[in-house]
Design an enzyme around this catalytic site. Sequence first.
Site, PDB file in Angstrom:
ATOM      1  CD  GLN A 131      30.486  18.720 -11.596  1.00 43.47           C
ATOM      2  OE1 GLN A 131      30.504  19.913 -11.298  1.00 43.47           O
ATOM      3  NE2 GLN A 131      30.277  18.283 -12.833  1.00 43.47           N
ATOM      4  CG  ASN A 152      24.282  24.764 -11.406  1.00 39.35           C
ATOM      5  OD1 ASN A 152      23.841  25.764 -10.837  1.00 39.35           O
ATOM      6  ND2 ASN A 152      25.547  24.649 -11.791  1.00 39.35           N
ATOM      7  CE  LYS A 203      -4.565   0.539   0.428  1.00 35.20           C
ATOM      8  NZ  LYS A 203      -5.502  -0.157  -0.463  1.00 35.20           N
ATOM      9  CG  HIS A 209      21.847  27.105 -14.632  1.00 28.91           C
ATOM     10  ND1 HIS A 209      23.167  26.810 -14.349  1.00 28.91           N
ATOM     11  CD2 HIS A 209      21.356  26.003 -15.264  1.00 28.91           C
ATOM     12  CE1 HIS A 209      23.462  25.605 -14.803  1.00 28.91           C
ATOM     13  NE2 HIS A 209      22.376  25.094 -15.356  1.00 28.91           N
ATOM     14  CG  PHE A 265      31.600  26.562 -14.312  1.00 30.62           C
ATOM     15  CD1 PHE A 265      32.085  25.349 -13.854  1.00 30.62           C
ATOM     16  CD2 PHE A 265      30.988  26.599 -15.564  1.00 30.62           C
ATOM     17  CE1 PHE A 265      31.966  24.191 -14.611  1.00 30.62           C
ATOM     18  CE2 PHE A 265      30.861  25.456 -16.330  1.00 30.62           C
ATOM     19  CZ  PHE A 265      31.345  24.244 -15.852  1.00 30.62           C
ATOM     20  NE  ARG A 323      29.362  28.789 -10.569  1.00 28.34           N
ATOM     21  CZ  ARG A 323      29.042  27.594 -11.084  1.00 28.34           C
ATOM     22  NH1 ARG A 323      28.341  27.522 -12.196  1.00 28.34           N
ATOM     23  NH2 ARG A 323      29.436  26.483 -10.499  1.00 28.34           N
ATOM     24  CB  THR A 351      -2.748  -3.427  -0.397  1.00 29.61           C
ATOM     25  OG1 THR A 351      -4.029  -3.153  -0.956  1.00 29.61           O
ATOM     26  CG2 THR A 351      -1.938  -4.281  -1.354  1.00 29.61           C
ATOM     27  CG  ASP A 352      -8.213  -2.119   3.553  1.00 34.04           C
ATOM     28  OD1 ASP A 352      -8.272  -0.918   3.241  1.00 34.04           O
ATOM     29  OD2 ASP A 352      -8.837  -2.611   4.515  1.00 34.04           O
TER      30      ASP A 352
END
Length: 297
Positions: A221, A247, A11, A249, A156, A173, A56-57
Amino acid sequence: MPILGQNQYGKAENRVVKITRDGATHHIRDLNVSVSLSGDMDEVHYSGSNASVLPTDTTKNTVYAFAKEHGIASPEQFGIHLARHFVTSQEPIHRARIRVEEYAWERIEHAGKGAHSFVRKGQETRLAQITYDGTSWEVVSGLKDLVVMNSTDSEFWGYVKDKYTTLPEAYDRILATEVSGRWRFNWTDDEQRMPDWDESYEQTRKHLLQAFAETYSLSLQQSLYQMGSRVIDHRDEIDEIRFSLPNKHHFLVDLEPFGLKNDNEVYYAADRPYGLIEATVVRDGCEPRIPVDLSNL
């Protein structure tokens, strides 16, 4: 004749909210619990016989009953109670996997009587996955939707360029991401001392945030590795941590057409497309076991 492969059932997404009343002060745990069971289930697929099938109940009802009977000390502890129950009480069930999301609430301080008013935290969702096969445990905790940003101390440049490259090199940045992380504990059997799950979560979260903030980043990274390394170095109960970091941006807006200089002040926040950085950091001597994609079976 076709042969049945891996299979499981259960469930999914049972929403349970447990209120603990300590006099006029109340405490809340808000969970989304998914149960997945596997074992001797060939016949229900081949002939439709339900002789080995726990409905499942029933698994749904067990979630709510256990919230009352055992309480919810932490997502991990609640998942352990459930997994142990399904494997030990049902002979056909050989393996149980419990996935839990927890939604955090914080108390609203007010002048009225009692402490029972809350506001949903708009930050991360806590995660836990507990797997039990009757002998050994695997507990993988984590979080998602934790948005973080460094407004400077990120660069970067020096990357590979070809005829399709238009991205300018950046020496100052914004670095922003939405952290999705999973970490695996080295607690695997009942003979070991069980971690303090809540304390471990809070400390792991603290360390990965501090690593993000303190790293002068030349790439996302690099930040990812520092976040994972700090957790491994400071939390002895964790052997492996995996991150998925989009990322988010932020691009400088060209204000020259308006006769204005943009001195790293005004940015356009792009939601897509985005770079997606993923990696696992593992304690030396340990094998990685967190699936590359947790949706894998």
